[in-house]
Design a protein around this motif. Sequence first.
Motif, PDB file in Angstrom:
ATOM      1  N   GLY A 171      25.127  -6.349  24.505  1.00 17.85           N
ATOM      2  CA  GLY A 171      25.336  -5.007  25.030  1.00 17.85           C
ATOM      3  C   GLY A 171      25.428  -3.921  23.988  1.00 17.85           C
ATOM      4  O   GLY A 171      25.676  -2.757  24.330  1.00 17.85           O
ATOM      5  N   GLN A 172      25.196  -4.250  22.723  1.00 20.01           N
ATOM      6  CA  GLN A 172      25.313  -3.241  21.665  1.00 20.01           C
ATOM      7  C   GLN A 172      24.073  -2.362  21.529  1.00 20.01           C
ATOM      8  O   GLN A 172      24.151  -1.269  20.969  1.00 20.01           O
ATOM      9  N   LEU A 173      22.918  -2.843  22.011  1.00 21.13           N
ATOM     10  CA  LEU A 173      21.669  -2.102  21.817  1.00 21.13           C
ATOM     11  C   LEU A 173      21.688  -0.826  22.652  1.00 21.13           C
ATOM     12  O   LEU A 173      21.730  -0.886  23.881  1.00 21.13           O
ATOM     13  N   PRO A 174      21.645   0.351  22.011  1.00 23.02           N
ATOM     14  CA  PRO A 174      21.769   1.597  22.776  1.00 23.02           C
ATOM     15  C   PRO A 174      20.454   2.153  23.297  1.00 23.02           C
ATOM     16  O   PRO A 174      20.463   3.048  24.146  1.00 23.02           O
ATOM     17  N   SER A 175      19.317   1.639  22.799  1.00 19.91           N
ATOM     18  CA  SER A 175      18.033   2.230  23.155  1.00 19.91           C
ATOM     19  C   SER A 175      17.286   1.348  24.156  1.00 19.91           C
ATOM     20  O   SER A 175      17.564   0.156  24.290  1.00 19.91           O
ATOM     21  N   MET A 176      16.299   1.938  24.815  1.00 27.83           N
ATOM     22  CA  MET A 176      15.491   1.221  25.792  1.00 27.83           C
ATOM     23  C   MET A 176      14.371   0.428  25.136  1.00 27.83           C
ATOM     24  O   MET A 176      13.727  -0.397  25.788  1.00 27.83           O
ATOM     25  N   THR A 177      14.147   0.675  23.835  1.00 30.17           N
ATOM     26  CA  THR A 177      13.050   0.024  23.128  1.00 30.17           C
ATOM     27  C   THR A 177      13.555  -0.583  21.823  1.00 30.17           C
ATOM     28  O   THR A 177      14.649  -0.268  21.350  1.00 30.17           O
ATOM     29  N   PHE A 178      12.724  -1.449  21.223  1.00 33.38           N
ATOM     30  CA  PHE A 178      13.104  -2.136  19.988  1.00 33.38           C
ATOM     31  C   PHE A 178      11.823  -2.475  19.230  1.00 33.38           C
ATOM     32  O   PHE A 178      10.853  -2.964  19.814  1.00 33.38           O
ATOM     33  N   THR A 179      11.812  -2.245  17.935  1.00 32.92           N
ATOM     34  CA  THR A 179      10.608  -2.465  17.141  1.00 32.92           C
ATOM     35  C   THR A 179      10.126  -3.913  17.186  1.00 32.92           C
ATOM     36  O   THR A 179      10.918  -4.847  17.300  1.00 32.92           O
ATOM     37  N   ALA A 180       8.822  -4.089  17.039  1.00 28.96           N
ATOM     38  CA  ALA A 180       8.254  -5.425  16.886  1.00 28.96           C
ATOM     39  C   ALA A 180       8.251  -5.868  15.429  1.00 28.96           C
ATOM     40  O   ALA A 180       7.867  -6.996  15.125  1.00 28.96           O
ATOM     41  N   VAL A 192      17.326  -4.560   9.757  1.00 23.24           N
ATOM     42  CA  VAL A 192      17.155  -3.117   9.860  1.00 23.24           C
ATOM     43  C   VAL A 192      16.058  -2.859  10.886  1.00 23.24           C
ATOM     44  O   VAL A 192      14.969  -3.428  10.796  1.00 23.24           O
ATOM     45  N   CYS A 193      16.346  -2.020  11.867  1.00 20.93           N
ATOM     46  CA  CYS A 193      15.415  -1.898  12.992  1.00 20.93           C
ATOM     47  C   CYS A 193      15.525  -0.523  13.646  1.00 20.93           C
ATOM     48  O   CYS A 193      16.340   0.316  13.262  1.00 20.93           O
ATOM     49  N   PHE A 194      14.700  -0.317  14.661  1.00 19.17           N
ATOM     50  CA  PHE A 194      14.668   0.968  15.353  1.00 19.17           C
ATOM     51  C   PHE A 194      13.932   0.793  16.673  1.00 19.17           C
ATOM     52  O   PHE A 194      13.311  -0.243  16.938  1.00 19.17           O
ATOM     53  N   GLY A 195      13.990   1.807  17.497  1.00 20.10           N
ATOM     54  CA  GLY A 195      13.149   1.895  18.680  1.00 20.10           C
ATOM     55  C   GLY A 195      12.612   3.307  18.783  1.00 20.10           C
ATOM     56  O   GLY A 195      13.332   4.269  18.506  1.00 20.10           O
ATOM     57  N   TYR A 196      11.334   3.461  19.126  1.00 24.46           N
ATOM     58  CA  TYR A 196      10.791   4.797  19.380  1.00 24.46           C
ATOM     59  C   TYR A 196      10.535   4.934  20.881  1.00 24.46           C
ATOM     60  O   TYR A 196      10.551   3.946  21.608  1.00 24.46           O
ATOM     61  N   GLU A 197      10.329   6.182  21.350  1.00 24.92           N
ATOM     62  CA  GLU A 197      10.399   6.458  22.801  1.00 24.92           C
ATOM     63  C   GLU A 197      11.661   5.766  23.342  1.00 24.92           C
ATOM     64  O   GLU A 197      11.646   5.110  24.387  1.00 24.92           O
ATOM     65  N   ILE A 206      14.003   8.594  18.536  1.00 26.05           N
ATOM     66  CA  ILE A 206      13.979   7.386  17.721  1.00 26.05           C
ATOM     67  C   ILE A 206      15.420   6.944  17.520  1.00 26.05           C
ATOM     68  O   ILE A 206      16.273   7.749  17.140  1.00 26.05           O
ATOM     69  N   CYS A 207      15.693   5.682  17.780  1.00 29.85           N
ATOM     70  CA  CYS A 207      17.038   5.140  17.593  1.00 29.85           C
ATOM     71  C   CYS A 207      16.992   4.139  16.438  1.00 29.85           C
ATOM     72  O   CYS A 207      16.409   3.064  16.564  1.00 29.85           O
ATOM     73  N   TYR A 208      17.619   4.519  15.305  1.00 32.59           N
ATOM     74  CA  TYR A 208      17.653   3.665  14.119  1.00 32.59           C
ATOM     75  C   TYR A 208      18.972   2.904  14.079  1.00 32.59           C
ATOM     76  O   TYR A 208      20.032   3.467  14.357  1.00 32.59           O
ATOM     77  N   HIS A 209      18.915   1.616  13.737  1.00 35.34           N
ATOM     78  CA  HIS A 209      20.153   0.855  13.621  1.00 35.34           C
ATOM     79  C   HIS A 209      20.053  -0.259  12.595  1.00 35.34           C
ATOM     80  O   HIS A 209      18.964  -0.771  12.310  1.00 35.34           O
ATOM     81  N   ARG A 210      21.220  -0.598  12.054  1.00 36.01           N
ATOM     82  CA  ARG A 210      21.376  -1.743  11.163  1.00 36.01           C
ATOM     83  C   ARG A 210      22.267  -2.764  11.859  1.00 36.01           C
ATOM     84  O   ARG A 210      23.266  -2.408  12.486  1.00 36.01           O
ATOM     85  N   PHE A 217      26.431  -4.718  15.272  1.00 37.87           N
ATOM     86  CA  PHE A 217      25.820  -3.456  14.871  1.00 37.87           C
ATOM     87  C   PHE A 217      26.688  -2.765  13.827  1.00 37.87           C
ATOM     88  O   PHE A 217      27.899  -2.629  14.001  1.00 37.87           O
ATOM     89  N   LEU A 218      26.044  -2.329  12.748  1.00 38.00           N
ATOM     90  CA  LEU A 218      26.745  -1.668  11.653  1.00 38.00           C
ATOM     91  C   LEU A 218      26.610  -0.155  11.711  1.00 38.00           C
ATOM     92  O   LEU A 218      27.472   0.562  11.214  1.00 38.00           O
ATOM     93  N   GLU A 219      25.520   0.312  12.313  1.00 43.86           N
ATOM     94  CA  GLU A 219      25.237   1.746  12.280  1.00 43.86           C
ATOM     95  C   GLU A 219      24.135   2.075  13.272  1.00 43.86           C
ATOM     96  O   GLU A 219      23.214   1.283  13.478  1.00 43.86           O
ATOM     97  N   THR A 220      24.236   3.245  13.897  1.00 40.76           N
ATOM     98  CA  THR A 220      23.196   3.755  14.790  1.00 40.76           C
ATOM     99  C   THR A 220      23.010   5.236  14.516  1.00 40.76           C
ATOM    100  O   THR A 220      23.986   5.987  14.417  1.00 40.76           O
ATOM    101  N   VAL A 221      21.752   5.660  14.369  1.00 41.31           N
ATOM    102  CA  VAL A 221      21.431   7.063  14.152  1.00 41.31           C
ATOM    103  C   VAL A 221      20.300   7.452  15.095  1.00 41.31           C
ATOM    104  O   VAL A 221      19.262   6.788  15.126  1.00 41.31           O
ATOM    105  N   TRP A 222      20.496   8.526  15.851  1.00 39.75           N
ATOM    106  CA  TRP A 222      19.462   9.025  16.754  1.00 39.75           C
ATOM    107  C   TRP A 222      18.695  10.151  16.076  1.00 39.75           C
ATOM    108  O   TRP A 222      19.277  11.088  15.547  1.00 39.75           O
ATOM    109  N   LEU A 223      17.359  10.054  16.130  1.00 28.91           N
ATOM    110  CA  LEU A 223      16.472  11.030  15.512  1.00 28.91           C
ATOM    111  C   LEU A 223      15.516  11.596  16.546  1.00 28.91           C
ATOM    112  O   LEU A 223      15.304  10.997  17.604  1.00 28.91           O
TER     113      LEU A 223
END
Length: 507
Positions: A171-180, A192-197, A206-210, A217-223
């Motif tokens: 349940g920690q993933l805040p975004s609807m998408t996740f990088t491949a 280290v990962c992210f999701g776009y759209e 863009i949701c960036y997270h470590r 989850f160590l960190e989340t940054v919304w761009l």
Amino acid sequence: MSSTPSSSDAAALPTAASHYPARPQFSGFMKPTGVEGDVGTLEVYGAIPAGIDGTFYRVMPDPQFPPFIDNDPWFNGDGSISAFKIKDGRASFKQRYVRTEKFTREREAKRALLGKYRNKHTDAVEFKVRTTANTNVVHFNGQLLALKEDAPPYALDPDTLETIGLHTFDGQLPSMTFTAHPKFDPATGEMVCFGYEAKGDGTPDICYHRIGADGKFLETVWLISPVVAMIHDFAVTENWVVFPLIPQVCDLERLKQGGEHWQWSPETPFFVGVLPRVGAKPSDVKWFRYPNCFPSHSCNAFEDAAGNIVFDLGLCDKNLFFWWPDAKGNAPAPETLHTKLTRFTIDPRSEDLELTEAANVTVLQTGNSEFYRLDDRFATQSYRHAFFDLMDPALGTDFRAIGPQLGGGYPLYNSLGHLDIVTGETEVYYPGNTHMVQEPVFIPRRGSTVEGDGYLLALVNNYASMSSELHLVDTKDFGKAVAVIMLPLRLRHGLHGNWVDAADVAK
């Protein structure tokens, strides 16, 4: 639309096709197989070194039913995971589909229900999560994660390949998408990962997270992206994250009208986003600009002695995804496409955001290449050895013989390349006149800590036998295979995969 494919839904749908369309992406070597199964012992020519102990996981799109949309692209098929376990000089094979929502509901309905690639407005029914989980597979925190950049991962058991379910990291993933293409820090195991759209189709978020090696989850940054564009791959250094935006853009109104998710935009520059890896604020991102081109897969990134970001990736001066043309329908002929391994050097402190060929770009290898890999122990660090797929028509491929069986419409890569970045020399492994290669993976030699000392393993298409093979090449003698592992079946083109060493799993 309805939330489930009821009998009334099925009655309202066109009659399901009983066979695949007569199109290149469904013919020849690309004919869907629908195979799940196990082979306990694979035939081996040559000798697999005894020190190799681990599993090569890869994923391919393989639709279980003829498509709902006739001209469906091949990469819209159901995710099918292959596991090649190698130990004591022997190899075995296991293959299972990822039980996504799409897969299970279509199996219940006994027909395809998913519409166009990443366009929910063309589906036969409404899906909660419409991903096919068919682009990459990684091992993380004791589980396999099947990835596609339009949704969260699906988790699988690494031994049985049985699907555990949709994976949101408890349940920690805040975004609807996740990088491949998540990146892993070889020192800490951090992902280290992210999701776009990240807030849904057509959104610029863009949701960036470590994520720590323990899954926390160590960190989340919304761009906010400067344009709603594809970000298929990215890169990570010790202190920075780099987001290359492909000028394939999404328009929500086009989606609602039943159009394609992506459209090439020749007016859009190649944006390169740079963000501090740790402790960033949304305002810290810088969007550098370079003239319109197509950034393909990343190889590696690191920081030089001056603190500049050195970012190596494939670069093409035309629309590499030619099947998604521009607004006027213009697309390059596939035989004119040429991707080169290219180095960008970027000062992350600079206020001048314009990148130029003269100041920022160096071509590392001029051949037509893709699917870049490295010794993953040197990810995020200065490195010397790059491995990749290469197309060199001069090697002797019998294009006339393989053409009728090719599938997919155009020959891709006929050899494996190894570039020594320091010397500039390229070694080539050529598997044969009727063979094409898929993405390789690097396997370190047991007990060696020397970068690039090990083996390259790649799935190879044999168009003469119409079957698949695994070719194992020693990096100390790159011109020939030490072992060829035969498969008693044909595997379609896959997208990505990874080697998981048994010693790493045991940690």
